[in-house]
Scaffold this motif. Structure first.
Motif, short mmCIF file in Angstrom:
data_model
loop_
_atom_site.label_atom_id
_atom_site.label_comp_id
_atom_site.label_asym_id
_atom_site.label_seq_id
_atom_site.Cartn_x
_atom_site.Cartn_y
_atom_site.Cartn_z
N THR A 34 0.83 -1.20 0.00
CA THR A 34 0.00 0.00 0.00
C THR A 34 0.87 1.25 0.00
OG1 THR A 34 -1.66 -1.21 1.29
CG2 THR A 34 -1.93 1.17 1.14
N VAL A 35 1.94 1.24 0.79
CA VAL A 35 2.88 2.37 0.80
C VAL A 35 3.50 2.56 -0.57
CG1 VAL A 35 5.18 3.06 1.63
CG2 VAL A 35 3.41 2.36 3.26
N MET A 36 3.94 1.47 -1.20
CA MET A 36 4.55 1.58 -2.52
C MET A 36 3.55 2.07 -3.56
SD MET A 36 7.68 0.94 -2.17
CE MET A 36 8.06 0.96 -3.92
N ARG A 37 2.33 1.55 -3.49
CA ARG A 37 1.31 1.95 -4.46
C ARG A 37 0.95 3.42 -4.29
NH1 ARG A 37 -4.93 0.59 -3.63
NH2 ARG A 37 -4.44 2.11 -2.02
N ASN A 38 0.64 3.82 -3.07
CA ASN A 38 0.19 5.19 -2.86
C ASN A 38 1.30 6.22 -3.04
OD1 ASN A 38 -2.06 3.61 -1.72
ND2 ASN A 38 -2.79 5.57 -1.02
N GLY A 39 2.50 5.89 -2.58
CA GLY A 39 3.61 6.81 -2.77
C GLY A 39 3.89 7.08 -4.23
N THR A 40 3.96 6.00 -5.02
CA THR A 40 4.21 6.14 -6.46
C THR A 40 3.05 6.84 -7.16
OG1 THR A 40 5.49 4.08 -6.39
CG2 THR A 40 4.81 4.88 -8.55
N ASN A 41 1.83 6.46 -6.79
CA ASN A 41 0.65 7.08 -7.40
C ASN A 41 0.62 8.59 -7.19
OD1 ASN A 41 -0.86 5.21 -8.82
ND2 ASN A 41 -1.95 4.47 -7.02
N GLN A 42 0.86 9.02 -5.95
CA GLN A 42 0.73 10.46 -5.66
C GLN A 42 1.89 11.26 -6.23
OE1 GLN A 42 -2.20 10.54 -5.15
NE2 GLN A 42 -2.22 8.49 -4.26
N ALA A 43 3.08 10.66 -6.27
CA ALA A 43 4.20 11.35 -6.92
C ALA A 43 3.86 11.63 -8.38
CB ALA A 43 5.47 10.50 -6.82
N ALA A 44 3.30 10.61 -9.05
CA ALA A 44 2.94 10.78 -10.46
C ALA A 44 1.75 11.71 -10.63
CB ALA A 44 2.63 9.41 -11.08
N MET A 45 0.74 11.57 -9.75
CA MET A 45 -0.50 12.32 -9.92
C MET A 45 -0.32 13.82 -9.73
SD MET A 45 -3.25 13.90 -8.27
CE MET A 45 -3.20 13.30 -6.58
#
Length: 306
Positions: free
Chosen positions: A176-187
């Motif tokens: 979840t940390v990996m998914r959300n961290g990467t998602n928000q950096a990109a978003m």
């Protein structure tokens, strides 16, 4: 010196970003809950019971009723509201910290780091425990209370803590940390870029874009993350769905789950539920940003129009 003061004056405070995110989260949750239920059922399907999004939705409706498509709405709506409040507020704080002290400008690397940090924070504080409860509720078949193990979100959380301990609510935290961290950096980076490229909109310029323009930028910004983070999302769902109270766990952790899913179901299984994610996340970002940009735009017009 004048440029520096001007930049400071035109900054939107983090609390306004937090408020804008919370209002956008409420609207998103109400509109898109059925797609989230379908995504979860597809990701938990190991036997091929569902032949796709439409078949999954019609099967749930036929066997469990239309209301089943809104299973887990209370934790989902609460989770989205709190998540966006924390995400938007913490991102604003981190962006301020990463700005150049002399010019007040934010570099591309600083924007990425601020987004990643906001994603990690929301994953640990809000997303993981709420999604554990939501997924446990969504994986239950039927609507009859006497046949369901979990009677509602509070009962579900209490049962998990009683049977699995407090950390049972943080099952699947690593992916979840990996998914959300990467998602928000990109978003956050993509949203800022699309606003500038498409509408020549930059924060603090007192230009308020129309809701349909925010929706286009938000939709485009929301498409990148799901394609990159599909395996993390599948693994997160499988780990959260496991009941740790009895017997040996099938998945021992994030990397073990990736290896097991790949070995048993093939590489494509790591992207299960990608289409419903793409049906949910980009429209969700479109809805959220349409609301959030109007809130921050109102603040810009009223308080930064000097």
């Amino acid at each position: 010196m004048a440029d520096k003061n001007q930049t400071t004056t035109k900054s939107i405070p983090p609390y306004m970003k937090a408020v804008s995110g919370s209002l956008g989260g409420v609207m998103e949750a109400c509109c898109l809950q059925p797609i989230d239920v379908i995504k979860t059922r597809l990701q938990l399907d190991r036997t091929g019971a569902y032949r796709g999004i439409i078949h999954c939705g019609t099967t749930i409706t036929r066997s469990e009723g239309v209301r089943a498509l809104w299973k887990g709405l209370t934790p989902f709506a609460t989770h989205l509201t709190l998540k966006y409040t924390l995400r938007m507020g913490s991102n604003a704080v981190l962006q301020s910290a990463f700005k150049d002290s002399q010019t007040g400008n934010l570099s591309h690397q600083g924007r990425l780091l601020a987004g990643f940090g906001a994603g990690v924070l929301e994953a640990l504080v809000i997303v993981t425990p709420f999604e554990v409860v939501k997924i446990r509720l969504q994986q239950q078949r039927g609507l009859s209370p006497e046949l369901l193990k979990y009677k509602g979100p509070i009962h579900c959380a209490r049962m998990i803590i009683r049977e699995e301990g407090l950390f049972g609510l943080w099952a699947g935290a690593a992916p979840t940390v990996m998914r959300n961290g990467t998602n928000q950096a990109a978003m956050f980076s993509a949203k800022n870029a699309f606003d500038g490229i498409l509408w020549n909109k930059h924060e603090g310029d007192r230009k308020v874009i129309q809701p349909w323009q925010s929706m286009i930028s938000g939709f485009l910004a929301g498409t990148v993350g799901p394609m990159c983070t599909g395996p993390f999302d599948v693994v997160k769902t499988r780990l959260m769905a496991q009941n740790r109270s009895g017997g040996e766990l099938k998945y021992k952790g994030m990397f073990h789950a990736i290896k097991t899913i790949h070995a048993e179901e093939g590489l494509q299984a790591l992207w299960k539920g990608l289409l419903p994610r793409l049906m949910r996340i980009p429209p969700g970002q479109a809805i959220m940003w349409a609301v959030a940009d109007q809130v921050t735009g109102f603040y810009e017009r009223r308080y930064l129009n000097n």
